[in-house]
Design a protein around this motif. Structure first.
Motif, PDB file in Angstrom:
ATOM      1  N   MET A   1      10.464   0.786   0.566  1.00  0.00           N
ATOM      2  CA  MET A   1       9.049   0.989   0.779  1.00  0.00           C
ATOM      3  C   MET A   1       8.370   1.076  -0.582  1.00  0.00           C
ATOM      4  O   MET A   1       8.767   1.864  -1.418  1.00  0.00           O
ATOM      5  CB  MET A   1       8.835   2.274   1.564  1.00  0.00           C
ATOM      6  CG  MET A   1       7.487   2.364   2.161  1.00  0.00           C
ATOM      7  SD  MET A   1       7.598   3.457   3.562  1.00  0.00           S
ATOM      8  CE  MET A   1       6.277   4.531   3.247  1.00  0.00           C
ATOM      9  N   GLY A   2       7.343   0.247  -0.811  1.00  0.00           N
ATOM     10  CA  GLY A   2       6.675   0.197  -2.093  1.00  0.00           C
ATOM     11  C   GLY A   2       5.527   1.179  -2.200  1.00  0.00           C
ATOM     12  O   GLY A   2       5.175   1.872  -1.257  1.00  0.00           O
ATOM     13  N   ILE A   3       4.953   1.208  -3.366  1.00  0.00           N
ATOM     14  CA  ILE A   3       3.799   2.067  -3.614  1.00  0.00           C
ATOM     15  C   ILE A   3       2.550   1.317  -3.177  1.00  0.00           C
ATOM     16  O   ILE A   3       2.371   0.139  -3.487  1.00  0.00           O
ATOM     17  CB  ILE A   3       3.714   2.428  -5.102  1.00  0.00           C
ATOM     18  CG1 ILE A   3       4.934   3.247  -5.494  1.00  0.00           C
ATOM     19  CG2 ILE A   3       2.435   3.182  -5.399  1.00  0.00           C
ATOM     20  CD1 ILE A   3       5.017   3.540  -6.968  1.00  0.00           C
ATOM     21  N   VAL A   4       1.671   2.001  -2.448  1.00  0.00           N
ATOM     22  CA  VAL A   4       0.447   1.404  -1.930  1.00  0.00           C
ATOM     23  C   VAL A   4      -0.743   2.032  -2.642  1.00  0.00           C
ATOM     24  O   VAL A   4      -0.844   3.250  -2.745  1.00  0.00           O
ATOM     25  CB  VAL A   4       0.324   1.632  -0.400  1.00  0.00           C
ATOM     26  CG1 VAL A   4      -0.974   1.073   0.124  1.00  0.00           C
ATOM     27  CG2 VAL A   4       1.498   1.016   0.310  1.00  0.00           C
ATOM     28  N   TYR A   5      -1.643   1.190  -3.140  1.00  0.00           N
ATOM     29  CA  TYR A   5      -2.848   1.664  -3.809  1.00  0.00           C
ATOM     30  C   TYR A   5      -3.957   1.837  -2.777  1.00  0.00           C
ATOM     31  O   TYR A   5      -4.263   0.917  -2.022  1.00  0.00           O
ATOM     32  CB  TYR A   5      -3.291   0.662  -4.874  1.00  0.00           C
ATOM     33  CG  TYR A   5      -4.645   0.968  -5.451  1.00  0.00           C
ATOM     34  CD1 TYR A   5      -4.799   1.964  -6.401  1.00  0.00           C
ATOM     35  CD2 TYR A   5      -5.765   0.282  -5.026  1.00  0.00           C
ATOM     36  CE1 TYR A   5      -6.042   2.252  -6.934  1.00  0.00           C
ATOM     37  CE2 TYR A   5      -7.019   0.560  -5.543  1.00  0.00           C
ATOM     38  CZ  TYR A   5      -7.151   1.549  -6.505  1.00  0.00           C
ATOM     39  OH  TYR A   5      -8.384   1.836  -7.005  1.00  0.00           O
ATOM     40  N   ARG A   6      -4.543   3.021  -2.750  1.00  0.00           N
ATOM     41  CA  ARG A   6      -5.704   3.280  -1.897  1.00  0.00           C
ATOM     42  C   ARG A   6      -6.714   4.075  -2.694  1.00  0.00           C
ATOM     43  O   ARG A   6      -6.345   4.941  -3.481  1.00  0.00           O
ATOM     44  CB  ARG A   6      -5.312   4.089  -0.667  1.00  0.00           C
ATOM     45  CG  ARG A   6      -4.661   3.277   0.394  1.00  0.00           C
ATOM     46  CD  ARG A   6      -4.692   4.016   1.689  1.00  0.00           C
ATOM     47  NE  ARG A   6      -3.344   4.129   2.198  1.00  0.00           N
ATOM     48  CZ  ARG A   6      -2.955   4.998   3.087  1.00  0.00           C
ATOM     49  NH1 ARG A   6      -3.791   5.880   3.557  1.00  0.00           N
ATOM     50  NH2 ARG A   6      -1.737   5.017   3.518  1.00  0.00           N
ATOM     51  N   SER A   7      -7.974   3.815  -2.468  1.00  0.00           N
ATOM     52  CA  SER A   7      -9.032   4.535  -3.153  1.00  0.00           C
ATOM     53  C   SER A   7     -10.185   4.747  -2.191  1.00  0.00           C
ATOM     54  O   SER A   7     -10.437   3.921  -1.312  1.00  0.00           O
ATOM     55  CB  SER A   7      -9.502   3.725  -4.364  1.00  0.00           C
ATOM     56  OG  SER A   7     -10.563   4.369  -5.008  1.00  0.00           O
ATOM     57  N   ARG A   8     -10.885   5.869  -2.361  1.00  0.00           N
ATOM     58  CA  ARG A   8     -12.048   6.178  -1.531  1.00  0.00           C
ATOM     59  C   ARG A   8     -13.222   6.502  -2.430  1.00  0.00           C
ATOM     60  O   ARG A   8     -13.064   7.159  -3.451  1.00  0.00           O
ATOM     61  CB  ARG A   8     -11.779   7.399  -0.656  1.00  0.00           C
ATOM     62  CG  ARG A   8     -10.728   7.194   0.371  1.00  0.00           C
ATOM     63  CD  ARG A   8     -10.488   8.480   1.085  1.00  0.00           C
ATOM     64  NE  ARG A   8     -10.486   8.199   2.493  1.00  0.00           N
ATOM     65  CZ  ARG A   8     -10.539   9.105   3.437  1.00  0.00           C
ATOM     66  NH1 ARG A   8     -10.596  10.364   3.121  1.00  0.00           N
ATOM     67  NH2 ARG A   8     -10.524   8.756   4.690  1.00  0.00           N
TER      68      ARG A   8
END
Length: 60
Positions: A1-8
């Motif tokens: 499972m990779g790293i997922v980029y999320r921003s708000r």
């Protein structure tokens, strides 16, 4: 499972959601109630770690 980029980004009651591909969706949050444009789901925060969610598909 990779790293997922999320921003708000919050602008008052409006929340813009971004992923590594750019703009993802927007949400509207007023008090304990919120609505998401991508899932078209209503959510109400309940006391503690609980929340109630109503999907668009189940409301009909």
């Amino acid at each position: 499972m990779g790293i997922v980029y999320r921003s708000r980004k919050k602008i008052g009651p409006l929340v813009l959601n971004f992923t590594e591909n750019g703009y993802s969706s927007w949400s509207l949050k007023i008090g304990r109630w919120s609505w998401n444009s991508k899932t078209r789901a209503h959510r109400v925060d309940l006391p503690g770690p609980l929340s109630w969610k109503q999907d668009r598909s189940r409301s009909r």
